[in-house]
Design a protein around this motif. Structure first.
Motif, PDB file in Angstrom:
ATOM      1  N   THR A 201       0.832  -1.203   0.000  1.00  0.00           N
ATOM      2  CA  THR A 201       0.000   0.000   0.000  1.00  0.00           C
ATOM      3  C   THR A 201       0.867   1.254   0.000  1.00  0.00           C
ATOM      4  O   THR A 201       0.590   2.225  -0.718  1.00  0.00           O
ATOM      5  N   SER A 202       1.933   1.233   0.785  1.00  0.00           N
ATOM      6  CA  SER A 202       2.866   2.371   0.823  1.00  0.00           C
ATOM      7  C   SER A 202       3.595   2.511  -0.505  1.00  0.00           C
ATOM      8  O   SER A 202       3.836   3.625  -0.980  1.00  0.00           O
ATOM      9  N   ALA A 204       2.554   1.889  -3.445  1.00  0.00           N
ATOM     10  CA  ALA A 204       1.700   2.399  -4.511  1.00  0.00           C
ATOM     11  C   ALA A 204       1.729   3.922  -4.622  1.00  0.00           C
ATOM     12  O   ALA A 204       1.452   4.479  -5.689  1.00  0.00           O
ATOM     13  N   SER A 205       2.081   4.611  -3.530  1.00  0.00           N
ATOM     14  CA  SER A 205       2.071   6.076  -3.551  1.00  0.00           C
ATOM     15  C   SER A 205       3.461   6.684  -3.348  1.00  0.00           C
ATOM     16  O   SER A 205       3.577   7.887  -3.169  1.00  0.00           O
ATOM     17  N   ALA A 206       4.504   5.859  -3.383  1.00  0.00           N
ATOM     18  CA  ALA A 206       5.859   6.346  -3.118  1.00  0.00           C
ATOM     19  C   ALA A 206       6.627   6.580  -4.416  1.00  0.00           C
ATOM     20  O   ALA A 206       6.241   6.090  -5.481  1.00  0.00           O
ATOM     21  N   ALA A 211       9.623   3.197  -3.360  1.00  0.00           N
ATOM     22  CA  ALA A 211       8.660   2.130  -3.637  1.00  0.00           C
ATOM     23  C   ALA A 211       9.358   0.788  -3.774  1.00  0.00           C
ATOM     24  O   ALA A 211       8.845  -0.239  -3.345  1.00  0.00           O
TER      25      ALA A 211
END
Length: 361
Positions: A201-202, A204-206, A211
């Protein structure tokens, strides 16, 4: 004898030369910013090296330190320190700067401070060379070069890897749910799943480089979850087989101890199946101890099947000798008793009525 001594002297001199060549420089410190993790295209990188070396002045050798880098738009700063005091500074650009003996050769203790600035190329093959240092003498490389590289990851690579690991996470979840439905203790595997899910989940937005770290963390947790789930599943199978054997032993004990039927062919057959189940059970426990969980499950299943066969035979035999839990052969007895009770009640009623009539007559 003299010839042998001469050869030994030549060998020793050659060895000394090799040691000197191999120890011409020593990278004492190497610092790169970012300090860890993968790099990403167009990312700025700085590097700092402190190099102790030995290069004497006045030598007729053509001697130099040749540097190179894969970073784009590199800028170099070289500072020579003698006894901790800076005595020479030069700045260079380009991918292949070189420092010659006239810049580096001193009698005293010296160190070379190297500072590099650049950016990661937009297109990379998965790795970028931060710096490479070679000691050249008469155009030949002396000793082993020093080389530092870092992995590079792009947004496209991260996206592809993220998609793959998200699918792997779904597969893991399905396996965990399936085992939970079978009564397996999945808590250890579930904890690893939760950590992997959080990391993805982290990711996906890093940014790509960060990422990639999250994806690596998720992959590690999923890899650890699989053997934990296999272990718990195998433990459950082995435990079920052990429980079946305990129940079987109790029923065999009834025939042998309570009914003195140890020599009965049907009891002997049950005992034989029990021994076969015990062998499978022992092999299953050995597989569990050896962390061969697939073997443990397979042998436990064989043992459970054999134990269940024996249990069915034991139940059938108990019913056959009139010790079962169903009505079975006792049905006629129960019916007969019921008829007798009913007839007795009817007879008592008739007797009372007849007696009453006699009194009134």
């Amino acid at each position: 004898m003299k010839a042998n001594i001469s050869r030994w002297i030549i060998l020793l001199l050659a060895l000394v030369c090799v040691v000197q060549a191999a120890s011409a420089f020593d990278v004492k410190t190497a610092t790169v910013n970012p300090a860890s993790g993968d790099l990403e295209p167009s990312q700025e990188v700085t590097a700092h090296y402190v190099i102790a070396y030995n290069m004497k002045p006045g030598s007729s050798d053509d001697e130099s330190f040749d540097f190179s880098t894969g970073l784009r738009d590199p800028a170099w700063t070289f500072i020579v320190y003698r006894d901790g005091i800076p005595i020479y500074t030069t700045e260079k650009t380009g991918y292949y700067p070189s420092l010659g003996a006239f810049e580096l050769a001193y009698n005293d203790k010296v160190e070379l401070d190297v500072q590099l600035r650049g950016t990661v190329p937009k297109i990379s093959s998965g790795e970028v060379e931060i710096v490479k240092l070679e000691h050249l003498k008469n155009k030949h490389v002396e000793g082993d070069p020093y080389r530092m590289t870092r992995k590079v990851v792009s947004a496209e690579q991260v996206g592809s890897s993220l998609s793959v690991q998200q699918q792997n996470l779904k597969t893991l979840k399905a396996d965990i749910d399936a085992r939970a439905a079978d009564g397996v203790d999945v808590s250890a595997a579930q904890a690893k799943y939760d950590a992997a899910s959080k990391a993805l989940t982290s990711a996906a937005s890093a940014a790509p480089s960060k990422a990639a770290e999250y994806i690596a963390t998720a992959t590690k947790n999923m890899d650890e979850a699989k053997p934990l789930l296999d272990k718990a599943w195998a433990e459950k199978e082995v435990s079920d087989t052990g429980a079946a054997l305990e129940s079987l032993d109790s029923k065999i004990n009834y025939f042998v101890e309570n009914r003195s039927m140890g020599g009965d062919p049907k009891v002997v057959s049950i005992v034989t199946k029990r021994e076969s189940a015990v062998q499978f059970y022992s092999q299953a426990k050995d597989g569990l101890s050896a962390k061969n969980y697939q073997l443990a499950r397979s042998k436990a299943a064989d043992g459970l099947n054999k134990a269940n066969e024996a249990l069915s035979d034991a139940d059938a035999l108990r019913e056959e000798i009139g010790e079962g839990f169903s009505l079975g052969g006792n049905l006629l007895l129960y019916v007969g008793i019921g008829v007798i009770v009913v007839l007795a009640i009817v007879g008592a009623v008739i007797y009372r009525k007849k007696t009453r009539w006699d009194e009134l007559g």
